[in-house]
Design an enzyme around this catalytic site. Structure first.
Site, mmCIF file in Angstrom:
data_model
loop_
_atom_site.group_PDB
_atom_site.id
_atom_site.type_symbol
_atom_site.label_atom_id
_atom_site.label_comp_id
_atom_site.label_asym_id
_atom_site.label_seq_id
_atom_site.Cartn_x
_atom_site.Cartn_y
_atom_site.Cartn_z
ATOM 1 N N LYS A 113 45.069 -48.304 -21.942
ATOM 2 C CA LYS A 113 44.264 -48.916 -20.885
ATOM 3 C C LYS A 113 44.648 -50.383 -20.655
ATOM 4 C CE LYS A 113 41.472 -45.288 -20.465
ATOM 5 N NZ LYS A 113 41.998 -44.320 -21.437
ATOM 6 N N ASP A 114 45.157 -51.048 -21.691
ATOM 7 C CA ASP A 114 45.571 -52.446 -21.534
ATOM 8 C C ASP A 114 46.670 -52.599 -20.485
ATOM 9 O OD1 ASP A 114 43.860 -53.573 -23.463
ATOM 10 O OD2 ASP A 114 45.250 -53.063 -25.082
#
Ligand code: PLP
Length: 498
Positions: A113-114
């Site tokens: 998700k980063d």
């Protein structure tokens, strides 16, 4: 380039508007009106670029409202050595000459998700300026575990924004809970919901389309937006690593320019794999996108049968970030596959809400099967795959990645396809330490160890360093303890903002 809603009942908007709004006012998702293309020559040239420059190249066509310099600034602020612990940002690890793992977990929260949420706040704050926005933006997030923390890290103390994250109280790992409960920042709130991820996600979606709530917020000087993968600003940055890994394989002379490759994608909300689909639409030579699910195998059934049926028990698995029965981004795929037929898409989506299922027509099903190949893995298979991968390659993978590796095994067995393949690795093994330690060390050895002893044990076994974001979690102060029910999420939001 303008963006239109998959439900066809609102006017087209600029990309800045689409990123600011998150979800379309008619309840649909924003998609680009027209396709975009990156010529193969340019993909080849990306081999010599770093991740930041590859990002600028890939984002440019779909983010036409941003200048090249703006994109460069956003990408540099996101993908740097302070945020990512690997200079390649998204390094490729070779298992076999034609099988690589794309590690997308070197960012601050140790999950893929980063990759999107480090850059998205920068895209959003510029979108606010571009659209002359005066209200403070409230980012509402429903998380199955990883998005929440990544969004909190991305948005903490970003001027002009507040962020409120909802997570299913019992649906996330202890590490994920600690990561969020200890989140610092003056503009952040974290709330546990009594229910599962779908409850949290439905609650958030409802708030986005609740007119009265919207008006109330407006009078308080706020406006909602979304950092979930329903936001195009989340999705677009995920297209980049498909191109990046392809360019990297060219650079390492593992493939020739133009050769098709497969991607294996551990899938939940269908955001990651949809980005792969958009990559292929943009001209990336993709043969198959292998859609890997856990025991919540709605998508496996859907791709096989054309029937999307959520009327089944929600299962808690050891790959919790994929514990999802309603994959929101599938709506975008259906819209693209049907050549932007918002009437049909709307009918299916309403069928899902009203009846719990829908069935697509034969042509749509066949078009999906042309590019997607589905498989799923049980928890037992997932643990076995972690152990096997370690034995065969001395390589430690987390539970979500293991679902992908397992699905790839099934794909190869059934099809005999030897096409070069990239397996997307979505989380650091340390983030799901209990299950990974269980697979590699056995129940007996790990029993009665706490999370942090397990990190140490895993470090010794895997020969990998414990990521910075997880190492000292036990020394941090718990800052967030709010709990709500799925029906009270709206009241909770108003309470936080008043
Ligand atoms: C979010 C997540 C997934 C699923 O990705 P989608 O885009 O929701 O399909 C898989 N693995 C991990 C570790 C995740 O955090």
């Amino acid at each position: 380039m303008l963006y239109e809603s998959t439900r066809g009942a609102c006017k087209s908007v600029t990309v800045a508007e689409a990123i600011k709004l998150g979800i379309a006012p008619d309840g649909g998702l924003f998609v680009p009106e027209a396709g975009a293309n990156i010529p193969i020559k340019r993909i080849e040239q990306m081999a010599d670029l770093n991740y930041v420059s590859r990002t600028v190249n890939v984002l440019k066509p779909y983010l036409a409202g941003y200048s090249e310099q703006e994109l460069y600034d956003c990408a540099s602020a996101a993908y740097n050595r302070q945020k990512f612990d690997n200079p390649a940002v998204a390094p490729l690890h070779m298992l076999e000459p034609n099988l690589h793992v794309l590690e997308l977990w070197h960012g601050p929260t140790c999950a893929f998700k980063d990759m999107a949420l480090q850059i998205m706040p920068h895209l959003l704050t510029r979108a606010l300026t571009k659209t002359g926005e005066n209200s403070e933006i409230v980012i509402l997030v429903a998380t199955s575990g990883d998005t929440g923390k990544a969004a909190l890290e991305g948005f903490k103390d970003v001027a002009g924004t507040r962020i409120i994250v909802f997570y299913p109280e019992k649906g996330i790992s202890e590490m994920q809970r600690l990561q969020m409960a200890t989140q610092e920042g003056g503009n952040v709130d974290v709330v546990a919901v009594k229910g599962n991820f779908d409850d949290a996600q439905n609650g958030v979606k409802k708030m986005f389309t609740d007119r009265r709530l919207g008006d109330k917020l407006h009078s308080l000087g706020y406006k909602f937006s979304s950092a979930n993968s329903i936001n195009w600003g989340r999705l677009a940055p995920q297209i980049v690593y498909y191109f990046s890994s392809y360019a990297e394989l060219i650079k390492r002379e593992r493939i020739t320019t133009g050769e098709k490759i497969n991607f294996v994608v551990p899938t939940g909300n269908f955001g990651d794999i949809l980005a792969g689909y958009y990559a292929s639409k943009m001209g990336l030579p993709v043969r198959k996108l292998i859609c890997a699910s856990n025991a919540n195998n709605v998508l496996t059934d859907f791709i096989h049968t054309g029937i999307y049926d959520r009327r089944r028990d929600f299962k808690k698995t050891i790959s919790p970030s994929m514990d999802i029965l309603i994959s929101s981004n599938l709506e975008r795929l259906l819209y693209e596959i049907t050549d932007h037929d918002s009437g049909r898409v709307k009918g299916w989506m309403e069928g899902l809400v009203e009846n719990g299922f829908y069935e697509v027509d034969d042509n749509t099903k066949k078009a999906i099967q042309e590019i997607f190949w589905p498989a799923y893995a049980s928890d037992d298979e997932t643990l076995q795959t972690i152990a096997e991968t370690y034995r065969t390659y001395s390589y430690t993978i987390d539970t979500h990645t293991a679902v992908g590796v397992n699905a790839y095994g099934k794909y190869k067995n059934i099809t005999g396809d030897n096409t070069p393949t990239v397996i997307i690795s979505t989380a650091s093994p340390f983030k799901f330490n209990t299950s990974v330690a269980k697979a590699l060390l056995g129940d007996r050895i790990i029993s009665r160890r706490n999370e942090f002893e397990l990190l140490e044990m895993l470090q010794n076994k895997s020969n990998l360093p414990i990521p910075k974001g997880l190492r000292d979690l036990d020394k941090k102060t718990i800052l967030h303890t709010k709990v709500t029910t799925k029906d009270a999420m709206r009241d909770t939001v108003l309470e936080i903002l008043k």
